[in-house]
Design a protein around this motif. Structure first.
Motif, PDB file in Angstrom:
ATOM      1  N   ILE A   1     -72.628  -3.403 -46.757  1.00 20.55           N
ATOM      2  CA  ILE A   1     -73.484  -4.584 -46.758  1.00 20.55           C
ATOM      3  C   ILE A   1     -72.800  -5.702 -47.536  1.00 20.55           C
ATOM      4  O   ILE A   1     -71.823  -5.483 -48.250  1.00 20.55           O
ATOM      5  N   THR A   2     -73.302  -6.900 -47.374  1.00 21.09           N
ATOM      6  CA  THR A   2     -72.700  -8.030 -48.062  1.00 21.09           C
ATOM      7  C   THR A   2     -72.883  -7.906 -49.557  1.00 21.09           C
ATOM      8  O   THR A   2     -73.991  -7.667 -50.034  1.00 21.09           O
ATOM      9  N   PRO A   3     -71.818  -8.062 -50.348  1.00 21.22           N
ATOM     10  CA  PRO A   3     -71.918  -7.932 -51.800  1.00 21.22           C
ATOM     11  C   PRO A   3     -72.443  -9.219 -52.446  1.00 21.22           C
ATOM     12  O   PRO A   3     -71.830  -9.787 -53.356  1.00 21.22           O
ATOM     13  N   THR A   4     -73.576  -9.670 -51.942  1.00 25.39           N
ATOM     14  CA  THR A   4     -74.216 -10.880 -52.450  1.00 25.39           C
ATOM     15  C   THR A   4     -75.704 -10.603 -52.625  1.00 25.39           C
ATOM     16  O   THR A   4     -76.262  -9.723 -51.971  1.00 25.39           O
ATOM     17  N   LEU A   5     -76.342 -11.367 -53.477  1.00 28.85           N
ATOM     18  CA  LEU A   5     -77.782 -11.226 -53.693  1.00 28.85           C
ATOM     19  C   LEU A   5     -78.511 -12.069 -52.653  1.00 28.85           C
ATOM     20  O   LEU A   5     -79.090 -13.119 -52.948  1.00 28.85           O
ATOM     21  N   ASP A   6     -78.465 -11.589 -51.412  1.00 24.15           N
ATOM     22  CA  ASP A   6     -78.998 -12.352 -50.285  1.00 24.15           C
ATOM     23  C   ASP A   6     -80.270 -11.758 -49.698  1.00 24.15           C
ATOM     24  O   ASP A   6     -80.756 -12.202 -48.663  1.00 24.15           O
ATOM     25  N   LEU A   7     -80.809 -10.707 -50.352  1.00 22.54           N
ATOM     26  CA  LEU A   7     -82.023 -10.041 -49.878  1.00 22.54           C
ATOM     27  C   LEU A   7     -81.861  -9.457 -48.477  1.00 22.54           C
ATOM     28  O   LEU A   7     -82.814  -9.394 -47.699  1.00 22.54           O
TER      29      LEU A   7
ATOM     30  N   ALA B   1     -93.758  -6.218 -52.589  1.00 25.72           N
ATOM     31  CA  ALA B   1     -94.076  -7.443 -53.325  1.00 25.72           C
ATOM     32  C   ALA B   1     -93.177  -8.595 -52.900  1.00 25.72           C
ATOM     33  O   ALA B   1     -93.631  -9.740 -52.746  1.00 25.72           O
ATOM     34  N   VAL B   2     -91.891  -8.316 -52.680  1.00 24.06           N
ATOM     35  CA  VAL B   2     -90.977  -9.388 -52.241  1.00 24.06           C
ATOM     36  C   VAL B   2     -91.357  -9.840 -50.834  1.00 24.06           C
ATOM     37  O   VAL B   2     -91.297 -11.039 -50.524  1.00 24.06           O
ATOM     38  N   ILE B   3     -91.747  -8.918 -49.967  1.00 21.22           N
ATOM     39  CA  ILE B   3     -92.219  -9.297 -48.633  1.00 21.22           C
ATOM     40  C   ILE B   3     -93.397 -10.267 -48.748  1.00 21.22           C
ATOM     41  O   ILE B   3     -93.445 -11.304 -48.077  1.00 21.22           O
ATOM     42  N   LYS B   4     -94.360  -9.931 -49.592  1.00 21.19           N
ATOM     43  CA  LYS B   4     -95.546 -10.780 -49.736  1.00 21.19           C
ATOM     44  C   LYS B   4     -95.199 -12.136 -50.339  1.00 21.19           C
ATOM     45  O   LYS B   4     -95.767 -13.171 -49.930  1.00 21.19           O
ATOM     46  N   PHE B   5     -94.281 -12.163 -51.289  1.00 25.04           N
ATOM     47  CA  PHE B   5     -93.848 -13.451 -51.843  1.00 25.04           C
ATOM     48  C   PHE B   5     -93.199 -14.294 -50.755  1.00 25.04           C
ATOM     49  O   PHE B   5     -93.485 -15.488 -50.610  1.00 25.04           O
TER      50      PHE B   5
ATOM     51  N   VAL C   1     -86.748 -18.269 -51.196  1.00 27.30           N
ATOM     52  CA  VAL C   1     -87.039 -16.961 -51.782  1.00 27.30           C
ATOM     53  C   VAL C   1     -85.793 -16.404 -52.460  1.00 27.30           C
ATOM     54  O   VAL C   1     -85.850 -15.888 -53.584  1.00 27.30           O
ATOM     55  N   ARG C   2     -84.649 -16.500 -51.790  1.00 25.54           N
ATOM     56  CA  ARG C   2     -83.406 -16.001 -52.381  1.00 25.54           C
ATOM     57  C   ARG C   2     -83.096 -16.690 -53.699  1.00 25.54           C
ATOM     58  O   ARG C   2     -82.699 -16.049 -54.681  1.00 25.54           O
ATOM     59  N   TRP C   3     -83.244 -17.994 -53.736  1.00 25.91           N
ATOM     60  CA  TRP C   3     -82.916 -18.713 -54.965  1.00 25.91           C
ATOM     61  C   TRP C   3     -83.853 -18.347 -56.100  1.00 25.91           C
ATOM     62  O   TRP C   3     -83.429 -18.217 -57.247  1.00 25.91           O
ATOM     63  N   HIS C   4     -85.130 -18.165 -55.828  1.00 24.61           N
ATOM     64  CA  HIS C   4     -86.055 -17.739 -56.876  1.00 24.61           C
ATOM     65  C   HIS C   4     -85.702 -16.328 -57.369  1.00 24.61           C
ATOM     66  O   HIS C   4     -85.744 -16.045 -58.578  1.00 24.61           O
TER      67      HIS C   4
ATOM     68  N   LYS D   1     -76.632 -27.669 -57.777  1.00 25.79           N
ATOM     69  CA  LYS D   1     -76.767 -28.136 -59.155  1.00 25.79           C
ATOM     70  C   LYS D   1     -78.089 -28.862 -59.366  1.00 25.79           C
ATOM     71  O   LYS D   1     -78.505 -29.677 -58.565  1.00 25.79           O
ATOM     72  N   GLY D   2     -78.698 -28.498 -60.469  1.00 26.58           N
ATOM     73  CA  GLY D   2     -79.953 -29.135 -60.820  1.00 26.58           C
ATOM     74  C   GLY D   2     -81.173 -28.491 -60.216  1.00 26.58           C
ATOM     75  O   GLY D   2     -82.302 -28.897 -60.523  1.00 26.58           O
ATOM     76  N   TRP D   3     -80.971 -27.478 -59.354  1.00 24.79           N
ATOM     77  CA  TRP D   3     -82.127 -26.839 -58.739  1.00 24.79           C
ATOM     78  C   TRP D   3     -82.969 -26.121 -59.777  1.00 24.79           C
ATOM     79  O   TRP D   3     -82.437 -25.452 -60.678  1.00 24.79           O
ATOM     80  N   LYS D   4     -84.257 -26.245 -59.662  1.00 25.84           N
ATOM     81  CA  LYS D   4     -85.206 -25.532 -60.506  1.00 25.84           C
ATOM     82  C   LYS D   4     -86.244 -24.861 -59.610  1.00 25.84           C
ATOM     83  O   LYS D   4     -86.567 -25.362 -58.529  1.00 25.84           O
ATOM     84  N   PRO D   5     -86.801 -23.746 -60.060  1.00 25.85           N
ATOM     85  CA  PRO D   5     -87.829 -23.075 -59.256  1.00 25.85           C
ATOM     86  C   PRO D   5     -89.024 -23.984 -59.004  1.00 25.85           C
ATOM     87  O   PRO D   5     -89.454 -24.727 -59.891  1.00 25.85           O
ATOM     88  N   THR D   6     -89.558 -23.900 -57.790  1.00 23.42           N
ATOM     89  CA  THR D   6     -90.767 -24.650 -57.453  1.00 23.42           C
ATOM     90  C   THR D   6     -92.007 -23.791 -57.588  1.00 23.42           C
ATOM     91  O   THR D   6     -93.129 -24.299 -57.527  1.00 23.42           O
ATOM     92  N   TYR D   7     -91.809 -22.489 -57.765  1.00 22.94           N
ATOM     93  CA  TYR D   7     -92.892 -21.577 -58.118  1.00 22.94           C
ATOM     94  C   TYR D   7     -92.708 -21.201 -59.588  1.00 22.94           C
ATOM     95  O   TYR D   7     -91.662 -21.438 -60.170  1.00 22.94           O
ATOM     96  N   GLY D   8     -93.724 -20.581 -60.180  1.00 23.95           N
ATOM     97  CA  GLY D   8     -93.655 -20.271 -61.595  1.00 23.95           C
ATOM     98  C   GLY D   8     -94.185 -21.435 -62.424  1.00 23.95           C
ATOM     99  O   GLY D   8     -94.901 -22.308 -61.906  1.00 23.95           O
TER     100      GLY D   8
END
Length: 503
Positions: free
Chosen positions: A147-153, A215-219, A244-247, A476-483
């Motif tokens: 699988i891809t060695p990235t945090l891509d869900l 839980a990730v599915i529901k998010f 979702v990936r970025w969060h 750059k500069g991205w911040k979560p929009t949830y939380g």
């Protein structure tokens, strides 16, 4: 992958990618060379293929990469299998029950749920289906990460709504399916026989990672709902999955890594960046997948409180892969994360070389293809011991010893006597995985990893995100929009998931 690179004669089985290591290790290896890697300090050694060094961002589709050595210049250490057997079998030195119950076990800084978040992360990064647990001198560049060695869900999305359409609701092609008629809100999607219909079957290994998957599915589905007035068709999935990936990546970078490596090393990684991980490389070091990241086994508790009514459960009592989840056993996250200010969650077990007894006798259902390897005319219990399987990987991949890596890092080298190895241990050195567990105990009272384990784990996660051009770090500069307050935690994700209602 071409036929010439496929293992022959045996079924490809999951190997070293999963913390519970489902593979029986029967698969044969391709011997095709995979190229060279120019190391940061000027040396050249066999490492990853050219394909591995390319951008592998995206879903966990057919793209494969090689593993590589983070410390290619360090010599290997092999250990006598009889020593490994004596160390890791039930009743032996690593069995927590053999040391007497009642020992302090709860980690005050890592709630119990982080053990299974760690397993979920592993299933998003590594899936070794080709290595041979009985092998020797297996080279990482001959071992494919499927699988891809990235945090891509990719363990959630599979290959996406076009190639894996069975994961998605036809109404919009973006909403993920879950549940069944008799448990519509508390289980993943399953077929009539109970097999989980999810992006990665390993996420059905135990109930806790299964429920995190849900839980990730529901998010994700909540994000889809929130964006449905702005996007449609393929654009809806693309936009929702990116957010979702970025969060999710934010949680890994800002919370998960800090808890497991400690504030001091975390601060150095933020300010200085990785020091031993090659830049721009998208691959996973074998020292991480075959040793350091198996740290999670030592954090598994002997017993869990699952919800208000279900207490004293061991990890494999709750759910076997490919079976339906009972609604009454649904996980109440307040006992695993800080979701309720009125409840103190259970702690993960403190790091140590003492391991929950149940892990020394794994259910065979966790090891597809298991064929009862023989020892002295009887089934060999070493292959059902999770610590035993981990230490066999030390020999398979000819990993350096713990003291060898500590010396290379310029940090404290603990002796075998300090590490608690038996006096008749047949080597002056310790296996890397074992060393990392005891180092955490000796250096940090078992609350977080020591210098060797922390460096390997921290650098790997930071490099995975830094070297992925599609990670949130490159926006750059991205911040979560949830939380709240520009931050997002696993607790925020779980609260949103719990509140999600299908429309």
């Amino acid at each position: 992958m071409s036929d010439k690179n496929r293992p022959s004669g045996h079924t490809a089985l999951p190997g070293s990618g999963c913390p519970f290591h489902r593979g029986a290790g029967n698969a044969m290896l391709s011997k095709t060379p995979s190229g060279n890697l120019v190391r940061p300090h000027g040396g050249v050694g066999t490492a990853v293929s050219n394909k591995s060094a390319q951008s592998l961002s995206g879903d966990n589709g057919p793209v494969v990469s090689d593993f590589f050595r983070m410390f290619p210049d360090l010599g290997p250490s092999l250990f006598n299998v009889e020593d490994l057997r004596a160390l890791t079998l039930p009743g032996g030195p690593m069995d927590v029950a053999n040391q007497g119950r009642g020992l302090p076990q709860d980690n005050p800084t890592i709630p119990a749920g982080y053990t299974f978040l760690g397993q979920f992360l592993d299933h998003d990064l590594t899936f070794d289906v080709y290595s041979n647990i009985n092998g020797r001198d297996t080279q990482p560049n001959q071992t494919r990460d499927a699988i891809t060695p990235t945090l891509d869900l990719g363990n959630i999305y599979g290959r996406g709504p076009v190639q894996d359409a069975f994961l998605f609701d036809q109404k919009d092609g973006a909403t993920l399916l879950f549940g069944r008629p008799d448990n519509p809100d508390g289980d993943v999607l399953r077929n009539s026989q109970g097999t989980a219909i999810i992006g990665d079957p390993r996420n059905d290994d135990n109930m806790f990672v299964d429920q995190l998957h849900l839980a990730v599915i529901k998010f994700h589905n909540q994000v889809v709902k929130d964006l449905s007035s702005q996007f449609s068709g393929g654009a809806l999935f693309t936009e929702a999955s990116q957010r979702v990936r970025w969060h999710y990546q934010w949680i890994v970078y800002h919370d998960f890594v800090r808890r497991f490596v400690g504030d001091e090393l975390y601060g150095k990684l933020v300010s200085q960046g990785p020091q031993y991980f090659p830049p721009n490389l998208q691959a996973i070091p074998i020292e991480f997948s075959a040793a350091a990241y198996r740290m999670g086994h030592a954090t598994i508790r002997e017993f869990y409180q699952v919800n208000d009514n279900y207490k004293g459960a061991q990890i494999f009592d709750l759910h076997q892969p490919g079976t339906f989840l009972s609604p009454e056993k649904r996980v109440d996250w307040k006992y695993f994360f800080d979701t309720d200010s009125r409840v103190t969650p259970q702690g993960a077990k403190l790091f140590d070389t003492l391991v929950a007894s149940e892990l020394l006798q794994l259910p065979q259902a966790l090891i597809p293809g298991f064929d009862n390897p023989q020892y002295q005319g009887k089934p060999d219990p070493l292959y059902l011991s999770l610590p035993g399987r981990n230490l066999l990987r030390q020999n398979e991949f000819t990993l350096p010893a713990g003291q060898t890596v500590a010396k290379a890092l310029g940090t404290t080298q603990y002796s075998n006597s300090q590490l608690g190895l038996p006096t008749n241990w047949g080597s002056t050195l310790a296996p890397l995985w074992y060393y990392i567990l005891k180092e955490a105990k000796l250096a940090n009272q078992g609350r977080f990893l020591g210098p060797v384990g922390g460096r390997i784990v921290g650098e790997t996660f930071f490099s995975v995100l830094i070297n992925d051009p599609q990670s949130f770090l490159h926006n750059k500069g991205w911040k979560p929009t949830y939380g709240t307050g520009g931050d997002f935690t696993i607790v925020d994700l779980l609260r949103i998931a719990d509140a999600y209602k299908s429309s």
